[in-house]
Design a protein around this motif. Structure first.
Motif, PDB file in Angstrom:
ATOM      1  N   PHE A 433     -15.225   5.101  -0.008  1.00 43.01           N
ATOM      2  CA  PHE A 433     -14.050   5.107  -0.867  1.00 43.01           C
ATOM      3  C   PHE A 433     -12.971   4.104  -0.460  1.00 43.01           C
ATOM      4  CE2 PHE A 433     -15.949   9.333  -1.217  1.00 43.01           C
ATOM      5  CZ  PHE A 433     -16.104   9.414  -2.585  1.00 43.01           C
ATOM      6  N   ILE A 434     -12.869   3.753   0.821  1.00 49.68           N
ATOM      7  CA  ILE A 434     -11.778   2.867   1.235  1.00 49.68           C
ATOM      8  C   ILE A 434     -12.174   1.395   1.183  1.00 49.68           C
ATOM      9  CG2 ILE A 434     -10.857   4.662   2.733  1.00 49.68           C
ATOM     10  CD1 ILE A 434     -11.873   3.140   5.139  1.00 49.68           C
ATOM     11  N   THR A 435     -13.422   1.090   0.853  1.00 50.45           N
ATOM     12  CA  THR A 435     -13.824  -0.306   0.742  1.00 50.45           C
ATOM     13  C   THR A 435     -13.491  -0.890  -0.630  1.00 50.45           C
ATOM     14  OG1 THR A 435     -16.053   0.470   0.178  1.00 50.45           O
ATOM     15  CG2 THR A 435     -15.650  -0.180   2.466  1.00 50.45           C
ATOM     16  N   LYS A 436     -12.939  -0.094  -1.524  1.00 47.78           N
ATOM     17  CA  LYS A 436     -12.496  -0.605  -2.814  1.00 47.78           C
ATOM     18  C   LYS A 436     -11.153  -1.310  -2.650  1.00 47.78           C
ATOM     19  CE  LYS A 436     -13.920   0.182  -6.432  1.00 47.78           C
ATOM     20  NZ  LYS A 436     -14.808  -0.622  -7.315  1.00 47.78           N
ATOM     21  N   ALA A 437     -11.005  -2.478  -3.265  1.00 46.61           N
ATOM     22  CA  ALA A 437      -9.748  -3.221  -3.169  1.00 46.61           C
ATOM     23  C   ALA A 437      -8.593  -2.429  -3.777  1.00 46.61           C
ATOM     24  CB  ALA A 437      -9.895  -4.574  -3.864  1.00 46.61           C
ATOM     25  N   GLU A 438      -8.870  -1.689  -4.856  1.00 47.53           N
ATOM     26  CA  GLU A 438      -7.814  -0.938  -5.513  1.00 47.53           C
ATOM     27  C   GLU A 438      -7.196   0.109  -4.598  1.00 47.53           C
ATOM     28  OE1 GLU A 438     -10.764  -1.469  -6.647  1.00 47.53           O
ATOM     29  OE2 GLU A 438     -10.739  -2.263  -8.701  1.00 47.53           O
ATOM     30  N   PHE A 439      -8.014   0.668  -3.685  1.00 48.67           N
ATOM     31  CA  PHE A 439      -7.496   1.687  -2.780  1.00 48.67           C
ATOM     32  C   PHE A 439      -6.369   1.125  -1.931  1.00 48.67           C
ATOM     33  CE2 PHE A 439      -7.543   3.805   1.362  1.00 48.67           C
ATOM     34  CZ  PHE A 439      -7.475   5.141   1.009  1.00 48.67           C
ATOM     35  N   TRP A 440      -6.539  -0.074  -1.392  1.00 47.33           N
ATOM     36  CA  TRP A 440      -5.513  -0.671  -0.544  1.00 47.33           C
ATOM     37  C   TRP A 440      -4.358  -1.219  -1.369  1.00 47.33           C
ATOM     38  CZ3 TRP A 440      -5.937   0.937   4.130  1.00 47.33           C
ATOM     39  CH2 TRP A 440      -7.193   1.224   4.649  1.00 47.33           C
ATOM     40  N   GLU A 441      -4.639  -1.650  -2.603  1.00 49.02           N
ATOM     41  CA  GLU A 441      -3.548  -2.096  -3.464  1.00 49.02           C
ATOM     42  C   GLU A 441      -2.612  -0.931  -3.782  1.00 49.02           C
ATOM     43  OE1 GLU A 441      -5.556  -3.757  -6.778  1.00 49.02           O
ATOM     44  OE2 GLU A 441      -6.123  -5.609  -5.736  1.00 49.02           O
ATOM     45  N   GLU A 442      -3.194   0.245  -4.010  1.00 48.18           N
ATOM     46  CA  GLU A 442      -2.358   1.410  -4.283  1.00 48.18           C
ATOM     47  C   GLU A 442      -1.505   1.767  -3.070  1.00 48.18           C
ATOM     48  OE1 GLU A 442      -5.160   4.337  -5.432  1.00 48.18           O
ATOM     49  OE2 GLU A 442      -5.776   3.223  -7.222  1.00 48.18           O
ATOM     50  N   TRP A 443      -2.106   1.708  -1.884  1.00 52.66           N
ATOM     51  CA  TRP A 443      -1.335   1.968  -0.678  1.00 52.66           C
ATOM     52  C   TRP A 443      -0.222   0.931  -0.506  1.00 52.66           C
ATOM     53  CZ3 TRP A 443       0.039   5.585   2.394  1.00 52.66           C
ATOM     54  CH2 TRP A 443      -0.793   6.669   2.682  1.00 52.66           C
ATOM     55  N   GLY A 444      -0.554  -0.348  -0.734  1.00 53.43           N
ATOM     56  CA  GLY A 444       0.456  -1.384  -0.602  1.00 53.43           C
ATOM     57  C   GLY A 444       1.605  -1.176  -1.573  1.00 53.43           C
ATOM     58  N   TYR A 445       1.269  -0.824  -2.814  1.00 56.79           N
ATOM     59  CA  TYR A 445       2.326  -0.612  -3.797  1.00 56.79           C
ATOM     60  C   TYR A 445       3.155   0.616  -3.454  1.00 56.79           C
ATOM     61  CZ  TYR A 445       4.628  -0.776  -8.295  1.00 56.79           C
ATOM     62  OH  TYR A 445       5.573  -0.867  -9.286  1.00 56.79           O
ATOM     63  N   LEU A 446       2.503   1.683  -2.989  1.00 50.62           N
ATOM     64  CA  LEU A 446       3.244   2.879  -2.612  1.00 50.62           C
ATOM     65  C   LEU A 446       4.192   2.604  -1.456  1.00 50.62           C
ATOM     66  CD1 LEU A 446       3.740   5.958  -2.729  1.00 50.62           C
ATOM     67  CD2 LEU A 446       1.788   6.226  -1.196  1.00 50.62           C
ATOM     68  N   LEU A 447       3.701   1.913  -0.415  1.00 50.37           N
ATOM     69  CA  LEU A 447       4.547   1.631   0.736  1.00 50.37           C
ATOM     70  C   LEU A 447       5.702   0.707   0.375  1.00 50.37           C
ATOM     71  CD1 LEU A 447       1.830   1.173   3.521  1.00 50.37           C
ATOM     72  CD2 LEU A 447       3.327   3.149   3.129  1.00 50.37           C
ATOM     73  N   SER A 448       5.444  -0.252  -0.521  1.00 53.18           N
ATOM     74  CA  SER A 448       6.534  -1.140  -0.928  1.00 53.18           C
ATOM     75  C   SER A 448       7.616  -0.357  -1.668  1.00 53.18           C
ATOM     76  CB  SER A 448       6.000  -2.274  -1.806  1.00 53.18           C
ATOM     77  OG  SER A 448       5.503  -1.758  -3.033  1.00 53.18           O
ATOM     78  N   ASN A 449       7.205   0.585  -2.506  1.00 51.05           N
ATOM     79  CA  ASN A 449       8.194   1.424  -3.190  1.00 51.05           C
ATOM     80  C   ASN A 449       8.959   2.299  -2.212  1.00 51.05           C
ATOM     81  OD1 ASN A 449       7.826   0.551  -5.807  1.00 51.05           O
ATOM     82  ND2 ASN A 449       6.214   2.045  -6.266  1.00 51.05           N
ATOM     83  N   VAL A 450       8.253   2.840  -1.215  1.00 51.94           N
ATOM     84  CA  VAL A 450       8.922   3.689  -0.226  1.00 51.94           C
ATOM     85  C   VAL A 450       9.947   2.880   0.555  1.00 51.94           C
ATOM     86  CG1 VAL A 450       8.569   5.008   1.894  1.00 51.94           C
ATOM     87  CG2 VAL A 450       7.022   5.315  -0.038  1.00 51.94           C
ATOM     88  N   LEU A 451       9.567   1.660   0.940  1.00 47.13           N
ATOM     89  CA  LEU A 451      10.489   0.823   1.695  1.00 47.13           C
ATOM     90  C   LEU A 451      11.676   0.380   0.851  1.00 47.13           C
ATOM     91  CD1 LEU A 451       7.965  -1.398   3.707  1.00 47.13           C
ATOM     92  CD2 LEU A 451       9.346   0.506   4.563  1.00 47.13           C
ATOM     93  N   ARG A 452      11.457   0.143  -0.452  1.00 46.28           N
ATOM     94  CA  ARG A 452      12.553  -0.332  -1.297  1.00 46.28           C
ATOM     95  C   ARG A 452      13.472   0.788  -1.737  1.00 46.28           C
ATOM     96  NH1 ARG A 452       8.540  -3.425  -4.023  1.00 46.28           N
ATOM     97  NH2 ARG A 452       8.633  -1.930  -5.742  1.00 46.28           N
TER      98      ARG A 452
END
Length: 501
Positions: A433-452
């Motif tokens: 499940f974690i080898t999908k690019a979308e999985f890490w994109e979702e994490w990146g977007y979530l963390l960017s929102n949390v930081l902002r």
């Protein structure tokens, strides 16, 4: 004449005085029930008249077990590889004791070369900790990422939660094995509470993990082959079934106190005679049909892809054979990219189940019948005593005597394969499940929102970029990589494959 008479009376009186002590001694001996001379005992099978006595002495039966030591107060000295029996006379299944000396628990570790079993268990332990970390990370991901706590992703959440608890159950006390209750006695649910808890948890969580894994495969099969959403339509019932039905096997283990150390390994489970009933047969019923369904799914998808594929206009000028060859190659590559994840997951689960089953049912089952009267165990103990007299160290005598025991022991290679494959299962499921690019994109977007903004993508407008983070319906603009990739519009690898057909 008168003088002669007086002389005879005097002699008789003197004789009576002399015999009085002897007669009193005979009378006393007869009353006390003792026999004054050994000649009065019956010889052979001759029957002697019963003596007038009330002091009966019954024959003592022969002892059922050999005495631990001829003198209980004497200090017992044992070979270096063995220890003094802390509870002489106790008869506990699984202990190996003779003449006051016992093999250390787990006994099977002493029959192999030094540290051989320990090295396998240490390697499996560290791999299990890695799998536990991956499973927890996956569970947290599906709890916090948007849209992952609803259909069709919640099955993966439940699978990773079950796997996390399963790996935690193997190490109720991390780094400490519950295999033994004392230095010589194996643990059971009756003499060790942690062993009882661990056995019940492993039986229960093994079955829940197998059920959730098989449910994912069945869902893929229905979506890809039959275009049916039947499982999602009745998901509440399936959720209850996957969590409740395994209790039918875990509760009897708890009530009957069937948990025990199976003779080899790191953790308590159930005895080898109960492994099929409470573990292997149920898991086989869950997983083997799922494997067959996945094979049918792949075959159906290949057939549909070959029948419905369209050839690129650039290929229209080629001959029919050339077009078919190119088309088949393209389809095979696309299907391989899409199907390797579910195939890897179900294949790993099936391999783990089969290897574990064969090891415990074939190899360990025969070893479980070993006791102090087993011929090869007597030969091994004789070898240990011989090497002790020769002044060998514990490791030296264990290495020498392992040659005699090896043909009768479970294969160390099968044991290592069974332990390591189970330990790797969490890593494999996470990789699916974690080898999908979308999985890490979702994490990146979530963390960017949390930081902002300190929020988890609730659809509010960004104050700095003026962009809108996606809501639960997958609308709103975002970074280019996140367009049309919100969790609610793309699924996990297995669900995505099913919809693409």
């Amino acid at each position: 004449m008168v003088r002669l008479t007086k002389a005879l009376l005097g002699a008789m009186l003197a004789l009576s005085v002399m015999l009085t002590p002897a007669l009193s001694q005979v009378t006393t001996s007869t009353k006390s029930g003792t026999i004054p001379t050994p000649s009065s005992r019956p010889a052979g099978n001759a029957t002697a008249p019963p003596a007038p006595t009330t002091n009966f002495i019954f024959p003592t039966p022969a002892p059922t077990t050999a005495p631990v030591t001829p003198n209980p107060g004497q200090q017992v000295r044992c070979p270096p590889i063995m220890v003094v029996d802390p509870n002489p006379g106790d008869v506990i299944h699984g202990r190996a004791c003779i003449n006051g000396c016992c093999v250390r628990c787990p006994a099977i570790n002493s029959f192999y070369e030094p540290h051989k079993v320990d090295n396998v268990l240490k390697a499996a332990y560290f791999i299990r900790q890695a799998s536990l970390g991956f499973a927890i990370f996956m569970a947290i991901s599906y709890l916090v990422l948007p849209g992952k706590r609803s259909q069709p992703h919640i099955s993966v959440l439940f699978l990773t939660v079950s796997l996390s608890l399963w790996y935690a159950a193997f190490d109720v006390m991390p780094g400490y094995s519950n295999a033994c209750d004392t230095i010589v006695d194996p643990a059971t649910g009756k003499n060790n509470t942690l062993c009882g808890i661990q056995g019940v948890l492993i039986i229960y969580l093994t079955q829940t993990s197998a059920l959730w894994c098989s449910l994912l495969i069945y869902k893929l099969h229905l979506l890809a082959v039959w275009r049916s959403n039947w499982i999602d339509a009745h998901y509440a019932y399936f959720t209850a079934f996957c969590w409740v039905f395994p209790l039918a096997f875990a509760i009897p283990v708890a009530v009957k106190n069937l948990a025990e150390y199976p003779g080899i390994g790191f953790s308590c489970l159930v005895g080898t005679e109960n492994l099929n009933t409470y573990l292997f047969y149920p898991v086989a019923v869950y997983m083997y049909p799922a494997m067959i369904c996945h094979v049918v799914t792949v075959g159906k998808m290949i057939r549909l892809a070959v029948m419905s594929s369209k050839i690129d206009t650039g290929l229209s000028q080629l001959s029919t054979d050339a077009r078919m060859k190119v088309t088949t190659t393209m389809q095979a590559k696309r299907l391989l990219r899409g199907q390797w994840r579910p195939a890897l997951m179900v294949g790993t689960v099936m391999t783990c189940l089969t290897v574990f089953w064969l090891f415990y049912y074939v190899d360990t089952h025969s070893f479980a019948e070993t006791n102090i009267d087993t011929p090869w165990l007597k030969v091994w103990m004789g070898c240990i005593l011989k090497q002790t007299m020769a002044g060998k160290t514990a490791d030296e005598m264990q290495t020498i005597c392992a040659v005699d025991a090896k043909p009768n022991l479970p294969s160390i290679h099968w044991f290592a394969a069974a332990e390591v494959l189970l330990a790797l299962l969490g890593v494999v499921v996470a990789a699916v499940f974690i080898t999908k690019a979308e999985f890490w994109e979702e994490w990146g977007y979530l963390l960017s929102n949390v930081l902002r903004r300190g929020k988890r993508g609730n659809g509010s407008r960004s104050s700095s970029h003026g962009s809108r983070s996606p809501d639960n319906n997958g609308h709103g603009s975002s970074s280019p990589t996140m367009v049309n990739r919100h969790p609610s519009t793309h699924s996990d690898s297995i669900g995505e494959i099913a919809r693409k057909g």
